[in-house]
Design a protein around this motif. Sequence first.
Motif, short mmCIF file in Angstrom:
data_model
loop_
_atom_site.label_atom_id
_atom_site.label_comp_id
_atom_site.label_asym_id
_atom_site.label_seq_id
_atom_site.Cartn_x
_atom_site.Cartn_y
_atom_site.Cartn_z
N GLU A 42 0.84 -1.20 0.00
CA GLU A 42 0.00 0.00 0.00
C GLU A 42 0.88 1.25 0.00
O GLU A 42 1.77 1.39 0.83
CB GLU A 42 -0.93 0.01 1.21
N PHE A 43 0.60 2.14 -0.95
CA PHE A 43 1.37 3.37 -1.12
C PHE A 43 0.42 4.55 -1.05
O PHE A 43 -0.58 4.59 -1.75
CB PHE A 43 2.09 3.36 -2.47
N ASP A 44 0.73 5.52 -0.21
CA ASP A 44 -0.10 6.71 -0.07
C ASP A 44 0.49 7.83 -0.92
O ASP A 44 1.55 8.37 -0.60
CB ASP A 44 -0.16 7.14 1.40
N PRO A 45 -0.19 8.19 -2.03
CA PRO A 45 0.36 9.22 -2.92
C PRO A 45 0.38 10.62 -2.28
O PRO A 45 1.15 11.48 -2.69
CB PRO A 45 -0.55 9.19 -4.14
N GLU A 46 -0.45 10.83 -1.25
CA GLU A 46 -0.46 12.14 -0.59
C GLU A 46 0.80 12.37 0.23
O GLU A 46 1.30 13.49 0.33
CB GLU A 46 -1.71 12.28 0.28
N THR A 47 1.32 11.31 0.85
CA THR A 47 2.54 11.44 1.66
C THR A 47 3.77 10.96 0.89
O THR A 47 4.89 11.14 1.34
CB THR A 47 2.43 10.62 2.96
#
Length: 134
Positions: A42-47
């Motif tokens: 899981e990768f959070d593009p916002e952070t």
Amino acid sequence: MKEHILKCWPEPFQAIRRGVKPFEFRRNDRDFRVGDILKLREFDPETNRYTGAMLWQEVTYVLAEGFGVPPGFAVLGIAPRSDLLTTIKEFARWHHLNESTIAERETPSDSEIDAEVEAWTTIKRAITTMDQLR
């Protein structure tokens, strides 16, 4: 069988975790095949960071090109990796049979240590997968 480590944004990652998204649409630059394992991170593009959450999914079907799939892409049918519970049972049996042998010696052999580490790693993956299915 190959293991592919792939970045996955939160919304599709959570849908896969809940079991409502049994497919992935990907650029087919890795020669995906039935039986391959996808390690979805899981990768959070916002952070711009990985969250630490992972899913192991097995490729059950590959639809590459045609039927509306653009050239160079594929739709992958996926399902939670099915062999982990069997592996845990096999490890438990192995550990029970070998526990006294290892305990009797001062230092276990490198192959015994490697087998133990691999088995515990597999158990950790299995627990993560079982948590996904809840």
